[in-house]
Design an enzyme around this catalytic site. Structure first.
Site, PDB file in Angstrom:
ATOM      1  N   ILE A 129       0.817  -1.208   0.000  1.00 31.58           N
ATOM      2  CA  ILE A 129       0.000   0.000   0.000  1.00 31.58           C
ATOM      3  C   ILE A 129       0.851   1.259   0.000  1.00 31.58           C
ATOM      4  O   ILE A 129       0.635   2.165  -0.793  1.00 31.58           O
ATOM      5  CB  ILE A 129      -0.970  -0.004   1.207  1.00 31.58           C
ATOM      6  N   GLY A 130       1.818   1.344   0.893  1.00 32.71           N
ATOM      7  CA  GLY A 130       2.606   2.580   0.947  1.00 32.71           C
ATOM      8  C   GLY A 130       3.734   2.499   1.955  1.00 32.71           C
ATOM      9  O   GLY A 130       3.890   1.519   2.677  1.00 32.71           O
ATOM     10  N   GLY A 133       7.023   7.184   7.450  1.00 31.03           N
ATOM     11  CA  GLY A 133       8.235   7.455   8.204  1.00 31.03           C
ATOM     12  C   GLY A 133       8.544   6.368   9.214  1.00 31.03           C
ATOM     13  O   GLY A 133       9.698   6.121   9.544  1.00 31.03           O
ATOM     14  N   MET A 134       7.505   5.699   9.738  1.00 31.41           N
ATOM     15  CA  MET A 134       7.719   4.690  10.768  1.00 31.41           C
ATOM     16  C   MET A 134       7.558   3.263  10.269  1.00 31.41           C
ATOM     17  O   MET A 134       7.934   2.317  10.947  1.00 31.41           O
ATOM     18  CB  MET A 134       6.727   4.914  11.920  1.00 31.41           C
ATOM     19  N   VAL A 137       3.325  -0.364   4.828  1.00 34.63           N
ATOM     20  CA  VAL A 137       1.946  -0.801   4.976  1.00 34.63           C
ATOM     21  C   VAL A 137       1.605  -1.729   3.819  1.00 34.63           C
ATOM     22  O   VAL A 137       1.795  -1.385   2.647  1.00 34.63           O
ATOM     23  CB  VAL A 137       0.964   0.392   5.009  1.00 34.63           C
ATOM     24  N   LYS A 152       0.536  -2.780   9.074  1.00 36.35           N
ATOM     25  CA  LYS A 152       1.633  -1.817   9.182  1.00 36.35           C
ATOM     26  C   LYS A 152       2.801  -2.488   9.874  1.00 36.35           C
ATOM     27  O   LYS A 152       2.648  -3.072  10.940  1.00 36.35           O
ATOM     28  CB  LYS A 152       1.187  -0.582   9.968  1.00 36.35           C
ATOM     29  N   ASP A 245      -1.274  15.113  13.570  1.00 40.90           N
ATOM     30  CA  ASP A 245      -0.846  15.084  12.165  1.00 40.90           C
ATOM     31  C   ASP A 245      -2.060  15.007  11.247  1.00 40.90           C
ATOM     32  O   ASP A 245      -2.100  14.201  10.309  1.00 40.90           O
ATOM     33  CB  ASP A 245       0.100  13.910  11.915  1.00 40.90           C
TER      34      ASP A 245
END
Length: 510
Positions: A129-130, A133-134, A137, A152, A245
């Site tokens: 998916i993507g 920063g941490m 996913v 994740k 955020d």
């Protein structure tokens, strides 16, 4: 003194000498075969790739030998139907498996690379998916329940003591949230050294990608999405959480228009923010940071999320961030000191009451902002029920009298964190559309599932059996080709004598 003429040689001696030379040439040709034609090398390369794909597929246990063989047959039939008699390659076999629904495109890509690790605990990874920063996913499905979800993962290379503490904190925070406008957490676990969090999978896209693809939203659509997000934030605020955020990339929208706020794991307990591993650091994205987040990160409250939601609303109706251009430091300064251009400069059809709501959400002073996220939803929901009739009252709000933006190079949405050398430390941990189907629009190559073994090497002994079944047939001897070549180059009479001498020589040896 007279020179003696050279001793005469008999025809038999000449024939035997030529026969010996011919035999020597034949022996050398056996030791040094002719170069492989380009077509042969290409066929062997295809065979090796197919063997690698075959071995990884069987090792993953996603594909049986019978299914793989069937896919090869389908690929062969398609080649013949297209008028080609060439060998079947791994790409054609993978296409047959994908179209049959056996594996996904992502799984096929990983298997063709020799990677067979496609699971995390009880979850089968089906897509990427993507990247945030941490963590990375992935889209996955529970192997027993069959439920689609987003997983994740904290990458091993970022698995420090602080990052693990932040990740575990995110898991605990999301586990206690249950609201239709927040991305829900289902599960968490550990696979070897890999920690992962399982959340609901939201089909659709995030607001940032949607606006970039389709342009600014009409008022009724923007009001519907933002008011839903505000309801989700109000739920989190009532539990004592602050998101920190809020931005278009963290608001997911389904094809039915349902909005969900993602990455709530960045939230902080408003009464216990000092216990946050990131306490004292600016957490978020520069284009949507509230002034108090920049000036005093330890003193933020729900009003900070409301400011960020106002910046998000500004973006979705204008297609522009409030302060375009410049670097992160410049954006932070302008959030604290300047006001953005009036939204109707970019979207003249916006109702002034709607613009007033954005201005009240983006007040510099938290005390003068909209009191709560619930109030934001109450003010915007009426616009979700009306048509986009053009309203054109005069521009009169002082909140929008802004100086021109500085002439600095930079992208609209700044995701670059600041370090101590250039300003405050902006620490980010967000994935745009962390559970969105369209968030994988990145041109980067999708990564393998963390924790898996290295790609299978076709030269390894475990792959040997698979390769042996795909070896090409032995090539015929080159003796005949060499004999024909010599026949063309040597006079016929001499060649006949050489052959006769060669036969006689062979006869005498016996």
């Amino acid at each position: 003194m007279k020179k003696e003429p050279p001793a005469a040689t008999s025809p038999t001696t000449d024939a035997r000498r030529i026969a010996d030379q011919l035999k020597s040439v034949i022996e050398q040709s056996k030791e040094r075969p002719l170069p492989k034609p380009a077509s042969t090398e290409a066929a062997e390369s295809i065979d090796e790739k197919l063997a690698l794909f075959h071995t990884a597929a069987l090792h993953s246990e996603l594909i049986s030998e019978q299914v793989f063989t069937r896919a090869v047959d389908i690929a062969k039939r398609r080649l013949k139907a297209g008028g080609s008699d060439g060998p079947v390659d791994a790409e054609a076999v993978a296409a047959a498996l994908i179209q049959s629904g056996v594996i996904t495109s992502y799984q096929a890509q990983q298997l063709r690379s020799g990677r067979s690790k496609l699971t995390l605990g009880p979850y089968l990874i089906t897509d990427w998916i993507g990247q945030g920063g941490m963590g990375q996913v992935f889209k996955a499905v529970h192997r027993v329940m069959g439920r689609e979800c987003a997983v994740k993962v904290l990458p091993l290379e970022k698995s420090t003591e602080e990052s693990r503490a932040s990740f575990m904190r995110e898991i605990r925070l999301q586990a206690g949230l249950d609201h239709p406008q927040l991305v829900r957490a289902f599960d968490a676990g550990r696979d070897g050294n890999v920690h992962y969090l399982v959340t609901e999978y939201v089909p659709g896209t995030d607001l940032r990608k949607y606006v970039r693809r389709h342009g600014p939203l009409p008022v009724h659509q923007a009001a519907s999405i933002i008011s839903q997000a505000a309801r989700g934030l109000q739920y989190a605020h009532e539990l004592g959480l602050i998101h920190r955020d809020v931005k278009p990339g963290n608001i997911l929208v389904t094809p039915d228009g349902v909005a969900k706020v993602s990455d709530v794991g960045l939230a902080a307990w408003s009464m216990g923010i000092h216990e946050d591993p990131r306490a004292g650091k600016i957490v978020g994205t520069a284009d949507y940071l509230s002034p108090e987040q920049i000036r005093s990160p330890l003193m933020i409250g729900p009003a900070s999320d409301i400011y960020s939601l106002g910046c998000t609303t500004y973006y979705v109706v204008t297609g522009k961030v409030p302060f375009p251009g410049g670097d992160s430091r410049s954006k932070c300064r302008r959030h604290c000191e300047q006001t953005p251009w009036h939204p109707r400069k970019f979207a003249p059809e916006l109702p002034e009451e709607f613009v007033d709501a954005i201005a009240d959400m983006m007040e510099k002073d938290p005390e003068r902002r909209v009191a709560s996220a619930a109030d934001v939803a109450d003010r915007l929901e009426p616009f979700a029920r009306i048509s986009d009739a053009a309203i054109d009252p005069p521009i009169r709000r002082q909140a929008w009298t802004a100086p021109p933006p500085p002439m600095e190079n930079g992208v609209d949405e700044d995701h670059v964190g600041l370090d101590g050398r250039s300003g405050p430390n902006v620490e980010e941990d967000s994935v745009a559309g962390s559970a969105s189907a369209e968030s994988q629009g990145s041109t980067d190559t999708p990564p393998p599932v963390p924790g898996g073994d290295a790609a299978i090497d076709a030269a390894d002994p475990m792959v040997g059996n698979s390769l042996s079944s795909l070896q090409t047939a032995p090539r015929p001897s080159h003796t005949l080709a060499i004999a024909i070549t010599l026949a063309l180059a040597v006079p016929v009479s001499l060649l006949i004598g050489a052959v006769l001498g060669f036969l006689a020589h062979e006869y005498w040896q016996f």
